[in-house]
Design a protein around this motif. Structure first.
Motif, PDB file in Angstrom:
ATOM      1  N   GLU A 158       3.385  -8.634  10.292  1.00 29.32           N
ATOM      2  CA  GLU A 158       2.406  -8.812   9.226  1.00 29.32           C
ATOM      3  C   GLU A 158       1.013  -8.516   9.753  1.00 29.32           C
ATOM      4  O   GLU A 158       0.596  -9.050  10.780  1.00 29.32           O
ATOM      5  CB  GLU A 158       2.462 -10.226   8.653  1.00 29.32           C
ATOM      6  CG  GLU A 158       1.535 -10.415   7.466  1.00 29.32           C
ATOM      7  CD  GLU A 158       1.713 -11.747   6.778  1.00 29.32           C
ATOM      8  OE1 GLU A 158       0.793 -12.162   6.042  1.00 29.32           O
ATOM      9  OE2 GLU A 158       2.774 -12.384   6.975  1.00 29.32           O
ATOM     10  N   TYR A 189       5.193  -2.796   3.386  1.00 33.57           N
ATOM     11  CA  TYR A 189       5.433  -3.619   2.208  1.00 33.57           C
ATOM     12  C   TYR A 189       4.128  -4.298   1.825  1.00 33.57           C
ATOM     13  O   TYR A 189       3.511  -4.986   2.645  1.00 33.57           O
ATOM     14  CB  TYR A 189       6.515  -4.668   2.488  1.00 33.57           C
ATOM     15  CG  TYR A 189       7.891  -4.076   2.672  1.00 33.57           C
ATOM     16  CD1 TYR A 189       8.745  -3.903   1.582  1.00 33.57           C
ATOM     17  CD2 TYR A 189       8.327  -3.669   3.935  1.00 33.57           C
ATOM     18  CE1 TYR A 189      10.005  -3.353   1.753  1.00 33.57           C
ATOM     19  CE2 TYR A 189       9.592  -3.113   4.104  1.00 33.57           C
ATOM     20  CZ  TYR A 189      10.422  -2.955   3.014  1.00 33.57           C
ATOM     21  OH  TYR A 189      11.661  -2.408   3.179  1.00 33.57           O
ATOM     22  N   ARG A 190       3.697  -4.080   0.587  1.00 33.10           N
ATOM     23  CA  ARG A 190       2.420  -4.636   0.120  1.00 33.10           C
ATOM     24  C   ARG A 190       2.622  -5.268  -1.250  1.00 33.10           C
ATOM     25  O   ARG A 190       3.049  -4.607  -2.189  1.00 33.10           O
ATOM     26  CB  ARG A 190       1.361  -3.536   0.056  1.00 33.10           C
ATOM     27  CG  ARG A 190      -0.022  -3.991  -0.383  1.00 33.10           C
ATOM     28  CD  ARG A 190      -0.984  -2.806  -0.363  1.00 33.10           C
ATOM     29  NE  ARG A 190      -1.102  -2.268   0.997  1.00 33.10           N
ATOM     30  CZ  ARG A 190      -1.497  -1.009   1.249  1.00 33.10           C
ATOM     31  NH1 ARG A 190      -1.793  -0.186   0.261  1.00 33.10           N
ATOM     32  NH2 ARG A 190      -1.586  -0.590   2.498  1.00 33.10           N
ATOM     33  N   ASP A 191       2.354  -6.555  -1.338  1.00 36.84           N
ATOM     34  CA  ASP A 191       2.515  -7.290  -2.606  1.00 36.84           C
ATOM     35  C   ASP A 191       3.920  -7.111  -3.181  1.00 36.84           C
ATOM     36  O   ASP A 191       4.107  -6.944  -4.395  1.00 36.84           O
ATOM     37  CB  ASP A 191       1.470  -6.829  -3.627  1.00 36.84           C
ATOM     38  CG  ASP A 191       0.046  -7.095  -3.157  1.00 36.84           C
ATOM     39  OD1 ASP A 191      -0.166  -8.113  -2.465  1.00 36.84           O
ATOM     40  OD2 ASP A 191      -0.835  -6.271  -3.463  1.00 36.84           O
ATOM     41  N   GLY A 192       4.918  -7.112  -2.281  1.00 36.66           N
ATOM     42  CA  GLY A 192       6.300  -7.014  -2.712  1.00 36.66           C
ATOM     43  C   GLY A 192       6.769  -5.611  -3.027  1.00 36.66           C
ATOM     44  O   GLY A 192       7.928  -5.430  -3.403  1.00 36.66           O
ATOM     45  N   GLU A 193       5.895  -4.639  -2.866  1.00 40.85           N
ATOM     46  CA  GLU A 193       6.250  -3.256  -3.151  1.00 40.85           C
ATOM     47  C   GLU A 193       6.408  -2.461  -1.852  1.00 40.85           C
ATOM     48  O   GLU A 193       5.648  -2.649  -0.904  1.00 40.85           O
ATOM     49  CB  GLU A 193       5.182  -2.591  -4.024  1.00 40.85           C
ATOM     50  CG  GLU A 193       4.995  -3.239  -5.388  1.00 40.85           C
ATOM     51  CD  GLU A 193       6.191  -3.045  -6.295  1.00 40.85           C
ATOM     52  OE1 GLU A 193       6.885  -2.016  -6.148  1.00 40.85           O
ATOM     53  OE2 GLU A 193       6.442  -3.930  -7.146  1.00 40.85           O
ATOM     54  N   ASP A 207      -0.391  -6.595   4.793  1.00 40.90           N
ATOM     55  CA  ASP A 207       0.735  -5.656   4.789  1.00 40.90           C
ATOM     56  C   ASP A 207       1.789  -6.108   5.784  1.00 40.90           C
ATOM     57  O   ASP A 207       1.464  -6.578   6.877  1.00 40.90           O
ATOM     58  CB  ASP A 207       0.272  -4.252   5.212  1.00 40.90           C
ATOM     59  CG  ASP A 207      -0.527  -3.538   4.134  1.00 40.90           C
ATOM     60  OD1 ASP A 207      -0.574  -4.038   3.006  1.00 40.90           O
ATOM     61  OD2 ASP A 207      -1.101  -2.475   4.461  1.00 40.90           O
ATOM     62  N   THR A 208       3.049  -5.965   5.422  1.00 45.33           N
ATOM     63  CA  THR A 208       4.137  -6.129   6.376  1.00 45.33           C
ATOM     64  C   THR A 208       4.578  -4.729   6.785  1.00 45.33           C
ATOM     65  O   THR A 208       5.063  -3.964   5.959  1.00 45.33           O
ATOM     66  CB  THR A 208       5.319  -6.899   5.775  1.00 45.33           C
ATOM     67  OG1 THR A 208       4.896  -8.235   5.459  1.00 45.33           O
ATOM     68  CG2 THR A 208       6.471  -6.986   6.778  1.00 45.33           C
TER      69      THR A 208
END
Length: 228
Positions: A158, A189-193, A207-208
């Motif tokens: 993260e 992966y950003r905000d689940g997207e 961001d992950t």
């Protein structure tokens, strides 16, 4: 053994399949390890195999934890088969101010109970083994990892607000040598997207980032994503 910046003092509760792998890796790396195991046969077996201190007793007893050196522990890792015991150990670890608390969870439905304690890393045994727990202690900030043949690793990290990558594109990070050429950004992966990374993809706090490194993920790589 003299404690240095690279040597950790670890307390491992439970010496079963997961716990024994943690103990094996930690002692191989020269860390100070104390194992609390209630089963006498398992405690004796562990003591005969690994260079660690064995306490054959119930870890939920305050005096046992104090005998184990809980007040100077860098991490408490609990790997028993009983979620209630693991949860209690995490609560006691929080009470004693242990910096790193890690636990296995047998039932996925119980994970929310551990989350409420703000435990650093909690994973289901269906997804982890002892090596995962041990690497997590070694490398705070990694959310998940997979070891590949030849020493390569894929990890999820993260991106913190303090990272020097914030605001840079992947191409800019490469050109400025903030990330090495042999480091591959696999996904963001950003905000689940899910974002398929391109050269013009910009890093944002939170961001992950899924990263592939052929040489394995060292502390220098983690620091790049975590701090400036």
């Amino acid at each position: 053994m003299t404690k240095t910046d690279n040597i950790m003092y670890l307390i491992v509760v439970g010496a079963g399949r997961i716990g024994s792998r943690v103990i094996e890796l930690a002692t191989q790396d020269g860390h100070e390890v104390v194992v609390i195991e209630k089963n006498t046969d398992l405690a004796e077996l562990t003591g005969s195999k690994y260079d660690c201190l064995i306490i054959n007793d119930d870890a939920s007893k305050m005096d046992v934890l104090e005998e184990a050196g809980i007040t100077k522990a860098d991490a408490l890792i609990t790997t028993t088969n009983d979620d209630s015991t693991n949860l209690m150990m995490m609560m006691l670890g929080r009470r004693y101010g242990v910096p790193r608390l890690l636990s296995s969870v047998r039932e996925p439905d119980h994970i929310s109970l551990f989350d409420e304690l703000d435990i650093d890393f909690v994973e289901s045994p269906h997804r982890l083994n002892g090596e995962y727990l041990y690497r997590t202690v070694q490398r705070p900030g990694i959310k998940d990892f997979m070891r590949l043949d030849g020493g390569a690793e894929i990890v999820e990290i993260e991106l913190s607000e303090e990272s020097s990558l914030i605001g840079l594109t992947i191409l800019e990070a490469l050109e400025s040598e903030k990330i090495a050429d042999d480091l591959i950004i696999v996904a963001v992966y950003r905000d689940g997207e899910l974002i398929i990374p391109r050269g013009n993809t910009t890093f944002e706090a939170g961001d992950t980032v899924t990263v592939l490194s052929k040489e394995g993920i060292g502390k220098d790589i983690i620091q790049t994503f975590k701090t400036r």
